[in-house]
Design an enzyme around this catalytic site. Sequence first.
Site, PDB file in Angstrom:
ATOM      1  N   LYS A 138      -7.580  -9.393  -8.710  1.00  0.00           N
ATOM      2  CA  LYS A 138      -9.152 -10.005  -8.060  1.00  0.00           C
ATOM      3  C   LYS A 138      -9.848  -8.490  -8.203  1.00  0.00           C
ATOM      4  CE  LYS A 138      -9.217 -10.024  -3.039  1.00  0.00           C
ATOM      5  NZ  LYS A 138      -9.056  -9.705  -1.999  1.00  0.00           N
ATOM      6  N   LYS A 149     -12.731  -1.894  -5.636  1.00  0.00           N
ATOM      7  CA  LYS A 149     -13.536  -1.135  -6.040  1.00  0.00           C
ATOM      8  C   LYS A 149     -12.478   0.286  -6.446  1.00  0.00           C
ATOM      9  CE  LYS A 149     -13.537  -1.121  -0.477  1.00  0.00           C
ATOM     10  NZ  LYS A 149     -14.817  -1.797   0.070  1.00  0.00           N
ATOM     11  N   LYS A 157       1.014  -0.863   0.253  1.00  0.00           N
ATOM     12  CA  LYS A 157       0.547   0.136  -0.363  1.00  0.00           C
ATOM     13  C   LYS A 157       0.838   1.504   0.108  1.00  0.00           C
ATOM     14  CE  LYS A 157      -4.612  -0.982   1.969  1.00  0.00           C
ATOM     15  NZ  LYS A 157      -5.387  -0.982   2.790  1.00  0.00           N
TER      16      LYS A 157
END
Length: 332
Positions: free
Chosen positions: A194, A197, A111
């Site tokens: 994957k 969103k 991240k």
Amino acid sequence: MNRIFSGVQPTGNLHLGNYLGAVRNWVRLQHDYECLFCLVDLHAITVWQEPQALKTHTREVAAAMLAAGIDPKKNVLFAQSQNPDHATLAWIFNCVARIGWLNRMTQFKEKAGKNRENASVGLYAYPNLMSADILVYRATHVPVGEDQKQHLELARDTAQKFNSDYGVDFFPLPEPLILGTASRVMSLRDGQKKMSKSDESDYSRINMTDDAETIELKFRKAKTDPLALPETMGELAGRPEAANLLGIWAALSDVTLDAAVERFAGQQFSSFKKELAELAVAKLAPINAEMRRYLADPGEIDAILKDGAQRARALSAPVMDQVQDIVGFLKA
Ligand code: TRP
């Protein structure tokens, strides 16, 4: 009594991957366990969130969970920030967990990316807050996907170190609950990624708020390969898009992937996609309608979360009372 804690980040709309991978399983768990379901807004702000959007998303995710069948009377459904005990215990865990442990967390590395120096301190300490979420209720089980396993290991290490540092047998070591087969739904545009969103293309995912027409269109446009559907499981190897679509069909039908392969063996994608879209619409439409009903009345959602928060606090308060004593804090 086994107690489950599960968290979901309120950072945007839930999609089919969240539903099949998490929410649907929670709906099933509520019958066998005492469950706390938490919208982890403190985790969400480890990366920037627009304040208005955070409020909207928190209500949306709550509505989706309620619409999917989570019973707010039977379970405790609330937002993390509504119970300040999470943050208090997280601070104590900041002082128990070691920097070396956090340095090994692969999600932080992913991240934060190259710009590590510029990541928030909260993003780095994120796993300690997650440990606190679980342990502030002395939860015994945590449903986790692959990507959260390492964080749960850290929660166990932290519980153990707390117990040994303070010479107590206080926190249980929470166990992972690995659920379902279809816990990984992939992007409709790329079978190796994957469903997410944060994907730029809305065609990559089915949102829980998509209407029937949109669902049909997205499946029609979903990426495939030029072959017909496989006749055997073996033939599925190296065909990520076929595997993903068959996997979604299997999960929505509650059957194994083997059964899905057998059912559509040798068929063309076009006819299979039509059936898949019909099934998805049939399964999602009632949830969709219920979600809209909740969202039309945000006051009802807020009241449900408030009630959940009060019950959450009633569970964590006696734990924090003992923690104060164990750590050596004076009573307020
Ligand atoms: N970190 C989890 C995620 O991103 C969310 C989460 C926060 C969580 N606290 C938790 C999950 C406690 C399980 C238990 O998906």
